[in-house]
Design a protein around this motif. Structure first.
Motif, mmCIF file in Angstrom:
data_model
loop_
_atom_site.group_PDB
_atom_site.id
_atom_site.type_symbol
_atom_site.label_atom_id
_atom_site.label_comp_id
_atom_site.label_asym_id
_atom_site.label_seq_id
_atom_site.Cartn_x
_atom_site.Cartn_y
_atom_site.Cartn_z
ATOM 1 N N ARG A 120 19.840 23.300 19.161
ATOM 2 C CA ARG A 120 20.520 24.147 18.180
ATOM 3 C C ARG A 120 21.104 23.738 17.036
ATOM 4 O O ARG A 120 21.325 24.193 15.930
ATOM 5 N N LEU A 121 21.991 22.871 17.451
ATOM 6 C CA LEU A 121 22.801 22.270 16.409
ATOM 7 C C LEU A 121 22.225 20.802 15.683
ATOM 8 O O LEU A 121 22.908 20.278 15.037
ATOM 9 N N ASP A 122 20.987 20.762 15.846
ATOM 10 C CA ASP A 122 20.082 19.692 15.126
ATOM 11 C C ASP A 122 20.766 18.334 15.640
ATOM 12 O O ASP A 122 20.810 17.472 14.766
ATOM 13 N N LEU A 123 21.295 18.121 16.945
ATOM 14 C CA LEU A 123 21.520 16.645 17.319
ATOM 15 C C LEU A 123 20.413 16.010 18.275
ATOM 16 O O LEU A 123 20.690 15.717 19.339
ATOM 17 N N LEU A 124 19.349 15.964 17.318
ATOM 18 C CA LEU A 124 18.245 15.330 17.892
ATOM 19 C C LEU A 124 18.518 13.931 18.335
ATOM 20 O O LEU A 124 17.817 13.586 19.441
ATOM 21 N N GLY A 125 19.266 13.212 17.619
ATOM 22 C CA GLY A 125 19.403 11.676 18.271
ATOM 23 C C GLY A 125 19.990 11.703 19.816
ATOM 24 O O GLY A 125 19.631 10.671 20.256
ATOM 25 N N ASN A 126 20.779 12.933 19.965
ATOM 26 C CA ASN A 126 21.299 12.662 21.425
ATOM 27 C C ASN A 126 19.926 12.825 22.391
ATOM 28 O O ASN A 126 20.239 12.271 23.338
ATOM 29 N N ILE A 127 19.140 13.796 21.878
ATOM 30 C CA ILE A 127 17.889 13.895 22.930
ATOM 31 C C ILE A 127 17.115 12.575 23.132
ATOM 32 O O ILE A 127 16.746 12.013 24.038
ATOM 33 N N ALA A 128 17.096 12.082 21.805
ATOM 34 C CA ALA A 128 16.264 10.783 21.677
ATOM 35 C C ALA A 128 16.929 9.720 22.853
ATOM 36 O O ALA A 128 16.261 8.950 23.527
ATOM 37 N N ASP A 129 18.201 9.450 22.547
ATOM 38 C CA ASP A 129 18.968 8.726 23.493
ATOM 39 C C ASP A 129 18.736 8.918 25.065
ATOM 40 O O ASP A 129 18.591 7.944 25.731
ATOM 41 N N ILE A 130 18.795 10.302 25.050
ATOM 42 C CA ILE A 130 18.533 10.504 26.528
ATOM 43 C C ILE A 130 17.095 10.283 27.129
ATOM 44 O O ILE A 130 16.724 9.543 28.351
ATOM 45 N N VAL A 131 16.191 10.559 26.339
ATOM 46 C CA VAL A 131 14.762 10.232 26.677
ATOM 47 C C VAL A 131 14.784 8.594 26.811
ATOM 48 O O VAL A 131 14.024 8.009 27.757
ATOM 49 N N ASP A 132 15.111 8.042 25.824
ATOM 50 C CA ASP A 132 15.090 6.445 25.895
ATOM 51 C C ASP A 132 15.744 6.025 27.021
ATOM 52 O O ASP A 132 14.905 4.889 27.757
ATOM 53 N N SER A 133 16.912 6.174 27.255
ATOM 54 C CA SER A 133 17.511 5.879 28.752
ATOM 55 C C SER A 133 16.760 6.181 29.989
ATOM 56 O O SER A 133 16.724 5.568 30.957
ATOM 57 N N SER A 134 16.345 7.165 29.948
ATOM 58 C CA SER A 134 15.302 7.739 31.015
ATOM 59 C C SER A 134 14.020 6.936 31.115
ATOM 60 O O SER A 134 13.733 6.491 32.246
ATOM 61 N N ALA A 135 13.514 6.955 30.053
ATOM 62 C CA ALA A 135 12.411 6.024 30.106
ATOM 63 C C ALA A 135 12.304 4.639 30.449
ATOM 64 O O ALA A 135 11.423 4.229 31.203
#
Length: 149
Positions: A45-60
């Motif tokens: 909602r706040l367009d903080l897409l980099g945070n999601i990218a970091d979560i995906v990267d660290s999980s992957a």
């Protein structure tokens, strides 16, 4: 009638490919589900897409070779009174000449993969062979257990 049969064959391959991809990233999905739903809602909602990218990267990185799975900078929130919240994340998988753009749906009760687009560097006329190539690419993307320790 002939086109109807072809459509069913295509759907069969699409479903099989989604199952292959889902099985290949199931550990990553389990990691992604450790993040609170409200955090994903806020990031989207706040367009903080980099945070999601970091979560995906660290999980992957725990389960897949670097660069094979990434957040594709898009997503939606399905949030309503009396319904289970759902987070939809646009994702990209790349391995061995196979590129898959897909939507990962996450909720408290399920996770699902919906392939939007798939490309093969050297596609075969036989969809079954292309499906085998996807399975091979997913397997090649996984970090062998012996290297995880």
């Amino acid at each position: 009638m002939g086109s109807h049969v072809m459509l069913n064959v295509r759907n069969q391959h699409a479903v099989e490919r989604e199952k292959i991809l889902a099985a290949g990233i199931k550990e990553v999905v389990a990691e992604l589900r450790l993040v609170e739903v409200v955090d994903y809602v806020a990031f989207l909602r706040l367009d903080l897409l980099g945070n999601i990218a970091d979560i995906v990267d660290s999980s992957a990185q725990l389960f897949l070779r670097p660069g094979t799975l990434r957040f594709a900078d898009g997503g939606d929130v399905q949030l309503g009174w009396g319904s289970v919240p759902r987070i939809d994340l646009d994702m990209e998988f790349r391995s061995e000449g196979v590129t898959v753009h897909f939507r990962l749906e996450l909720s408290a009760t399920m996770a699902a993969v919906q392939i939007n687009y798939i490309a093969f560097a050297e596609p075969d006329a036989d969809p079954a062979i292309n499906t085998e190539r996807l399975a091979s690419a997913v397997e090649a993307a996984r970090i062998p257990r012996s290297l995880k320790a």
